[in-house]
Design a protein around this motif. Structure first.
Motif, PDB file in Angstrom:
ATOM      1  N   ILE A 115       0.849  -1.194   0.000  1.00  0.00           N
ATOM      2  CA  ILE A 115       0.000   0.000   0.000  1.00  0.00           C
ATOM      3  C   ILE A 115       0.884   1.243   0.000  1.00  0.00           C
ATOM      4  N   VAL A 116       0.587   2.149  -0.911  1.00  0.00           N
ATOM      5  CA  VAL A 116       1.290   3.428  -0.927  1.00  0.00           C
ATOM      6  C   VAL A 116       0.274   4.542  -0.744  1.00  0.00           C
ATOM      7  N   ARG A 117       0.661   5.545   0.022  1.00  0.00           N
ATOM      8  CA  ARG A 117      -0.232   6.656   0.315  1.00  0.00           C
ATOM      9  C   ARG A 117       0.592   7.710   1.028  1.00  0.00           C
TER      10      ARG A 117
ATOM     11  N   VAL B  59      -7.112   4.812  -1.518  1.00  0.00           N
ATOM     12  CA  VAL B  59      -7.013   4.108  -0.245  1.00  0.00           C
ATOM     13  C   VAL B  59      -8.118   4.635   0.661  1.00  0.00           C
ATOM     14  N   PHE B  60      -8.995   3.743   1.072  1.00  0.00           N
ATOM     15  CA  PHE B  60     -10.137   4.115   1.920  1.00  0.00           C
ATOM     16  C   PHE B  60      -9.900   3.683   3.359  1.00  0.00           C
ATOM     17  N   TYR B  61     -10.193   4.559   4.274  1.00  0.00           N
ATOM     18  CA  TYR B  61     -10.229   4.193   5.693  1.00  0.00           C
ATOM     19  C   TYR B  61     -11.666   4.285   6.157  1.00  0.00           C
TER      20      TYR B  61
ATOM     21  N   ARG C 187      -7.166   9.521  -3.074  1.00  0.00           N
ATOM     22  CA  ARG C 187      -7.268   8.919  -4.411  1.00  0.00           C
ATOM     23  C   ARG C 187      -5.901   8.643  -5.018  1.00  0.00           C
ATOM     24  N   ARG C 188      -4.920   9.420  -4.656  1.00  0.00           N
ATOM     25  CA  ARG C 188      -3.583   9.170  -5.199  1.00  0.00           C
ATOM     26  C   ARG C 188      -2.927   7.967  -4.538  1.00  0.00           C
TER      27      ARG C 188
END
Ligand SMILES: Cc1cc2nc3c(=O)[nH]c(=O)nc-3n(C[C@H](O)[C@H](O)[C@H](O)COP(=O)(O)OP(=O)(O)OC[C@H]3O[C@@H](n4cnc5c(N)ncnc54)[C@H](O)[C@@H]3O)c2cc1C
Ligand SMILES: [Zn+2]
Lengths: 979, 83, 415
Positions: C78-80, C117-119, C176-177
């Motif tokens: 996961i990248v964020r 990526v959703f939290y 979104r990125r």
């Protein structure tokens, strides 16, 4: 293919026909069939498509090693994607579909992809499709994946359980049965786990005579005699993982689970000794187009024949590099098939004699150079093992079945997981057990006779290691004539042709060569670069061939290349079974108040607060929650409110050193508290961060009652124990969590005393029971306590009785309060009332960075004479910084619009950027003030508030302003506590 | 899954216990401890690969703290001491 | 040879016989100007930037196993950059911006898939904390949105909106990125590019000690013999404490096993990365179709690179609670990596107590997303002897002042 069900043979119930569908078409099988054997019996040849090239594929194996027959199955409401047809027991009404093909595997439109294969070598996607991968990814994604997951809920149940035993025997073949038989005889508790529907393993389909009877009979008899007393047999049970200290994970599939019971159960088995008798898996032979439907493992052919009475073809070529396939050739012949054997060993072994005698033609020094037939083998070219061109074929034979045996790889996955090591054995062309952990016994026998002997020895040794004795003799089996050594074969050196190593993931020998050329030449790089062994069969048939080809290509010996680590699970395990009962409400059960039902009857809207289900508020008909909260707050301030505080922690601390101990643990001074008095106090971590707050009551000189917040009670108790045991072991103090033993109701508001006076004999006068004091006495005739503490800012009494009286006390308070208009209020209302007073809520107004000074409580740091938990941290440079965030009140410029919780206060830096200087932690519309108010943590907040500064607030792109002020909005002098 | 020998209760399964960090000696009194020493006590750990002394609490059992020496590579438990 | 669709086609017609090695396997030289310990993504990136940006001459990366075989090859990718504190944002968004052009720069497809990526939040309180985090990020220039439950349902239709959900879904926030990238490709891409610039990548070479003279490191002991070095960068995730001890100091780090697992591959059903605040799980679906997920640590120190069954069960249960439809899928593979978790969950970068020895340590459970940054700032420190402004707040010295960068405390996220 002209596979067919024979008139006799097999462990199936010919009297019970089961109807099922395959890709929509209706078929029938027999009870005892697997989906795979039923498909084969029905002449279904194409059961899948390969992952990358969409090549048609048939059954290769007969059990967990099967790479091709991945299917989605539906039975009733239960769906399982990516099932292996070879391990699915056939059931009436089963609906199965092939995966990853359109419209179905027999007529897959994507089959044309195979033509593109020159451009899709291993790792092709690393070399193209950039810079913007996003343009290509959706299409590539849509192509990938196997089955489709259904999304409708089903009533399937799972369970997770634990078992203990002295000896765990994994695998119920000859070795496992012999081991369990021996260990069982010694009287120890034994678990025998076997993943098939009954123990027996290869005895059920290979030839053996044991103690004078047929191997399958012997297996059935031994299983029947063992499955009682001290030996438990788990059939349909796969031990999938080795864990620390003798723990094993096992999944049990129960075909006979009663409705509503768990069909699959996950067992954690803790064994003192373990015998791994997991048998071996036959390796494929690698040669051009070896992926054609009709190319099958010879052992699988035997299984279909003996277990299901299905003959996989009528014109068979059996290709082998070892002796084991001769029995298969003979069995096929006996079942009426035309058979020919190609043995790549140049000299015919003695094992060939029986075949020749039976009229089977045996061609020495030959391997298949090609399997011909797009949708299924029609012809097989045979030629020398070292052929470099297909033209070197010496013979082309018609065949609808090409049964192959490339040797045997003992299943050592669990040994490897348990940190045993493997060594390469050139003689057997296989990895064999090397170092073995001391509590393990591993069997990797070469024949049934050897398996019986070694299994018996392992069972005996395991028993002996635990001090038990085995007196029975090993089962006797006539040993096979000495085997002629296997001759290793890894691929045919024909350059241009594609030879499959990993069937499911479409990895060919060329891919391995390419990986080596590009220096992805460690095993792990090979695996990742080519995806070898990463498919749902976890490389059960491909790992060794792949390794060997890598070794050959890079000019190394196999041991130099090494072996990959085996990761759990041995075969895929249903997620549902791993979760067991831990789902829905049982995932983490809520705690409920003693008077839960009564609150419900009062119309409470329940919400979860830190694991507790508590009334948020009590909306009346037609009222929103927000309206109810305002009404309840106003009624409390005007008259009297009733709040169930039973979830608040109650920890009794007793002992001669109770006061001294608590003074170390708490931030505030609590040792000088007088019996009968209460004080608000903070609990810090060693890092100085506020962990919890609550009131501390001194019940007696050597007895305190702590009230941690509802969700922190366990944590506070743990912290007290840790400090007592590790830092203050000499102190005589003990703790008792009595939270669940009491119910507590807060009666708050100017009329609180009037209500209470009607049901207690305790003197409620302000001199006898002032604010922050406690009294004991009769409440509604029951001995209880009344504490005068307030979280609302109103005169307030917390009344406690043993928990069982909760419902009765609630009713009584409501009854007595009716003349005064008593109003039950919930957590949200309580939170509103406290916000008006500027009382902090831990975890809401504070977080994992808040120090006591930040909320304006620096007194104890200055004044308290003893060292306490976290003190030194409050003296660290960062704790002493002046620009820390501090707890303040905020009055929004628009009184009708309280700011959002989570909004940030911002300032503008020199370069025109916004910079956060803190945030809003609480925000409400205050009925008492008739406007919006907020609390927050703002840099230098106290000084700014004193100066009456206004800050800009940012929330999701919207800006507003608020003036900083004291956090105490209502009744700053605190007069109402006594009003 | 670890099998931890609680010195009071005997061998019990991992989920009954909670790990409680390396044994550290608390410096004091607060006024005489340097920032560096305090930071050392709070944060710095030897984090041994191999035999590792560590505190455990039999949380869902007898509630007692004790010290294990455990190999952090093999997870083998080498000794369990009462305090 | 440059990688491109054209070269792939051309090689396809020629039987793929001309592809060169992606990297060499050179012998260890006796002397280097800079040596990086640890051939994970970070170490390889550091070598690449040292060669590319700082033109350092002789550079080696020493890797005890095979390159990329540590956490780089074991993580859930996961990248964020949706962090709470401005210091963290500066660091992680720097990395994300590098990632956004990395395939092109390295001429290697790292398959950065910015699918969001959703939290997921499960209570009003969660949503308030999320608002606080989202506002912090927006103020710091990070793209994030706060979503309502209905918006979550539209994008994550399989999430648990059922009446019996233990953790009802109140909303989410999304970057979104953010997304995933192919972990092996990041290591291999950096390795190939660094090798192309002359960096020696030495596999199967373990660093066993430091040669220190008057407080400065001048060389290393390795399983392939000693090597002298002008400067040394430590990037040995999972072994930071071990190497620090050999150099004579301690770190505020504990090493734990972090598990991850995948399901069997299925047709695409999950198009974003989803994570839940209640159960701590995070999940995405790989391009191959496998569901890749993880959650909490095995909560005791370990160097065993494998997790235990109770934690596996907890992780799976936590995932199914949010995605109940997946209960009918099966666990295909489970593994673990050793993560070096610093007290405040933020990395420790820059100079160490020993001269010429620089740290890139403590990336814990979330350093894959920071691979370009870890390498970039380690290279900067080695080449200049000092911090880059972005890495300065992450200095080891923060523990002695108490100026921790505690993201868990700030935003409640640790991954
Ligand atoms: C299960 C799991 C899931 C994760 N998920 C995510 C995620 O979704 N997103 C995210 O951003 N991060 C995630 N992480 C964290 C991430 O993987 C790491 O932070 C990151 O990969 C670290 O990269 P690295 O290059 O520093 O480490 P590594 O790839 O571990 O490289 C360090 C290398 O140093 C080598 N080494 C060690 N000691 C020596 C020595 N003495 N001599 C020579 N070499 C040595 C090791 O062999 C290793 O190859 C996850 C981690 C795990 C374990
Ligand atoms: Zn105990």
């Amino acid at each position: 293919m002209t596979a067919k069900r024979l008139a006799e043979g097999g462990r199936i119930d010919r009297g019970r026909t089961l109807r099922f569908t395959w890709d929509g078409g209706a078929l029938a099988g027999l009870a005892g069939d697997t989906l795979a054997s039923a498909l084969l019996a029905n002449g279904v040849r194409i059961v899948g498509r390969s992952f990358k090239y969409h090549r048609p594929r048939g059954l290769y194996g007969a059990w967990v090693e099967e790479p091709n027959a991945i299917v989605d199955v539906q039975h009733g409401e239960v769906q399982e994607p990516d099932a292996r047809a070879t391990t699915v027991e056939l059931r009436e009404g089963l609906a199965a579909r092939g995966v990853n093909a359109r419209p179905d595997v027999a007529h897959d439109r994507y089959g044309a992809l195979d033509l593109l294969h020159p451009f899709l070598p291993a790792g092709f996607y690393y070399k193209a499709f950039f810079p913007d991968w996003h343009r290509y990814e959706p299409r590539i994604r849509a192509m990938a994946g196997l089955g489709r997951v259904a999304t409708a809920p089903d009533s399937r149940r799972f369970q997770a359980l634990t078992a203990h035993c002295d000896v765990l025997v994994v695998g119920g073949g000859p070795a496992g049965l012999a081991a369990a038989r021996a260990a069982g005889e010694s009287g120890l508790s034994v678990i025998l786990a076997d993943d098939r529907s009954a123990p027996g393993g290869s005895l059920l389909w290979q030839n053996a005579t044991i103690n004078g009877e047929n191997g399958d009979r012997w297996a059935d008899a031994v299983s029947a005699s063992l499955g009682r007393g001290n030996v438990r047999i788990f059939a349909r049970s796969t031990v999938f993982g080795a864990y620390d200290h003798g723990a094993w994970g096992m999944v049990e599939r129960r075909s006979d689970a009663p409705a509503g019971w768990a069909g699959e159960r996950l067992w954690t088995i803790r064994a003192r000794r373990t015998v791994l008798a997991t048998g071996a898996i036959e390796r494929p032979l690698v040669f051009p187009d070896n992926d054609r439907p009709g190319v099958m493992s010879a052992d699988a052919v035997m299984q279909y024949l003996r277990l299901y009475g299905v003959r996989a073809g009528e014109q068979a070529v059996v290709a082998t590099n070892n002796d084991s396939a001769y029995a298969v050739a003979l069995a096929l012949r006996a079942a009426g098939a035309a058979v020919m054997v190609a043995d790549l060993r140049p000299d015919l072994p003695p094992a060939a004699e029986a075949a020749i005698t039976a009229g089977i033609r045996v061609l020495p020094g030959a391997v298949p150079l090609r399997a011909i037939g797009r949708d299924g083998v029609r012809l097989v070219d045979l030629g020398p093992q070292d052929a470099t061109s297909p033209r070197e074929a010496v013979m082309r034979v018609p065949a609808d079945l090409l049964a192959v045996s490339g040797g045997w790889s003992p299943s050592l996955h669990l040994l490897s997981q348990a940190r045993g090591s493997l060594r390469w054995d050139d003689g057997r062309a296989a990895f064999l057990p090397d170092r073995c952990p001391p509590d393990l016994h591993v069997i990797a026998a070469e024949s049934i006779a050897a398996a019986l002997v070694e299994g018996h020895a392992a069972g005996t040794d395991a028993a002996a290691a635990l001090g038990a004795r085995v007196t029975i003799a090993a089962p006797h089996c006539e040993p096979d004539p000495p085997a002629t050594p296997i001759r290793a074969h890894w691929r045919v050196p024909i350059r241009r042709a594609r030879q499959w190593v990993d069937l499911q993931n479409d990895v060919t020998s060329k891919d391995i060569v390419l990986a080596a050329r590009e220096n992805y030449s460690s095993v792990e790089h090979l695996k990742r670069y080519t995806t070898l062994g990463m498919a749902t069969d976890q490389g059960k048939t491909s790992n060794v061939n792949g390794l060997a080809i890598l070794a050959e290509t890079t000019g190394r010996a196999i041991p130099e290349v090494g072996t990959t680590t085996f990761r759990p699970p041995y075969t895929p395990v249903p997620f549902g079974a791993l979760a067991g009962l831990r789902h829905g409400r049982l995932f983490s059960p809520w705690r409920r108040l003693p008077a839960h039902r009564d609150h419900a009857a009062l119309g409470a809207e329940f919400r979860e607060y830190g694991g507790w289900m508590r009334p948020a508020c009590y909306p009346r008909a037609g009222e929103t929650a927000a309206q109810a909260i305002r009404r309840e707050a106003a009624a409390t301030r005007a008259g009297v409110g009733l709040f169930d505080a039973s979830s608040l922690g109650k920890i009794v601390v007793g002992g001669p050193d109770a006061a001294a101990f608590l003074n170390i643990v708490y931030y505030n001074e609590v040792a000088n508290l007088k019996p009968g008095r209460i004080r608000y106090a903070l609990l810090l971590r060693e890092t100085g961060i506020i962990y919890d707050d609550g009131v501390v009551t001194r019940l007696a000189p050597d007895r305190y009652l702590l009230s941690p917040s509802s969700s922190h009670t366990q944590g506070v108790l743990a912290m007290l124990e840790a400090w007592r045991q590790t830092e203050c072991p000499a102190m005589r103090v003990a703790f008792h969590d009595v939270t669940a033993a009491w119910c507590t109701f807060a009666i708050a508001g100017p009329r609180a005393r009037d209500v209470l006076a009607r049901l207690t004999d305790i003197d409620l006068s302000d001199t006898a029971l002032p604010h922050m004091a406690i009294a004991q006495g009769g409440i509604a005739g029951i001995p209880g306590r009344i504490a005068r503490v307030s979280f609302s800012g109103e005169r307030s009494y917390e009344v406690s009785l043993p928990a069982g009286y909760g419902p009765a006390l609630l009713q009584r308070l409501l009854t007595e309060g009716t003349p005064h208009g008593i109003t039950p209020y919930g957590v949200e209302t309580s939170s509103l009332l406290r916000a008006e007073k500027g009382y902090i809520l831990i975890g809401v107004d504070t977080d994992g960075m808040t120090l006591p000074g930040d909320i304006g409580m620096s007194g104890p740091l200055r004044a308290k004479p003893v060292d306490f938990v976290g003190k030194r941290s409050l003296l660290m440079p960062d704790a002493l910084r002046e620009d820390r965030r501090q707890f303040v009140g905020l009055l929004p410029d628009d009184p009708a619009a309280p700011p959002a919780v989570g909004a940030h206060a911002v300032e503008h830096t020199a370069d025109g950027q916004r910079r956060s200087i803190g945030w809003i932690t609480t925000s409400v519309h205050s009925p008492a003030l008739g406007r919006g108010i907020a609390l927050g943590m703002i840099e230098r907040g106290r000084a700014r508030a004193a100066a009456g500064e206004t800050v800009e607030l940012y929330h999701l792109g919207h800006l507003s302003r608020a003036r900083l002020c004291s956090p105490v909005f209502f009744d700053p002098a605190g007069e109402r506590l006594h009003g | 899954m670890l099998l931890i020998p609680c010195p009071w209760c005997g061998p019990r399964a991992e989920p009954e216990f909670s790990y409680g960090g390396e044994p550290v000696i608390r410096p004091g009194p607060a006024e005489s401890v340097t920032d560096a020493d305090w930071a050392d006590y709070l944060y710095m750990r030897s984090n041994e690969k191999g035999a590792h002394r560590e505190n455990w609490c039999h949380t869902n059992g007898c509630g007692q703290w004790f010290t294990l020496t455990r190999d952090t590579v093999t997870h083998a438990i080498l000794s369990a001491e009462k305090p | 040879m440059r990688y491109s669709a054209t070269s792939l086609l051309r090689q396809g017609l020629a039987g793929h016989r001309a592809w060169p090695a992606a990297w060499r396997s050179p012998p260890l030289q006796p002397r280097y100007d800079a040596v990086i310990v640890g051939g994970g993504g970070h170490g390889l990136a550091a070598a690449y930037y040292l060669a590319k940006r700082h033109k350092v001459g002789r550079i080696a990366v020493l890797e005890r196993g095979w390159l990329g075989g540590g956490n780089t090859g074991r993580n859930t990718t996961i990248v964020r950059s949706n962090y709470f504190f401005p210091q963290s944002v500066a660091l992680y968004d720097f990395a994300l911006r590098q990632y956004e052009q990395l395939s092109e720069e390295l001429n290697y497809n790292i398959m950065l898939s910015q699918r969001g990526v959703f939290y997921i939040g499960h209570s009003d309180h969660d949503m308030e904390m999320m608002a606080r985090a989202v506002n912090a990020m927006q103020i710091n220039g990070i793209d994030t949105e706060l979503l309502s439950a209905e918006q979550v349902r539209a994008e994550l239709p399989l999430a648990n909106f059922g009446p019996d959900a233990r953790y009802p879904i109140h909303g989410a926030f999304v970057q979104r990125r953010g997304g995933i990238a192919r972990h092996d490709a990041v290591a291999w891409g950096y390795a190939r590019a660094a090798d192309g610039l002359g960096v020696d990548i030495i596999q199967n070479c373990e660093v066993t000690g430091f040669i220190i003279r008057s407080g400065k490191v001048i060389g290393l002991e390795t399983t392939r013999g000693p090597v002298s070095a002008g400067a040394v960068g430590l990037s040995p995730s999972g072994h930071c404490g071990v190497l620090a001890a050999k150099a004579g100091f301690r770190l505020p780090i504990t090493s734990y096993a972090l598990q991850a697992m995948v399901s069997e591959p299925i047709k695409p059903v999950l198009h974003a990365v989803a994570s839940s605040w209640a159960t701590g799980m995070y999940i995405s679906q790989s391009d191959k179709g496998e569901l890749v997920f993880g959650a909490g640590l095995d909560l005791y120190p370990s160097y065993a690179q494998r997790g235990n069954l109770p934690t596996t069960q907890t992780i799976v249960a936590g995932m199914l609670e949010i995605f109940p439809a997946f209960r009918r899928l099966k666990l295909l593979r489970q593994w673990a990596g050793i993560v070096d978790v610093p007290w405040d969950y933020s990395p420790i970068l820059g100079p160490s107590p020993v001269g010429n020895l620089y740290l890139n340590c403590g990336w814990g459970t979330g350093g894959f997303k920071a691979t370009p940054a870890g390498g970039y700032f380690l290279a900067h420190a080695i080449a200049t002897g000092a911090h880059h402004p972005i890495s300065a707040p992450f200095d080891l010295g923060r523990f002695a002042t108490g100026a921790l960068i505690d993201e868990a405390a700030g935003a409640g996220i640790t991954h």
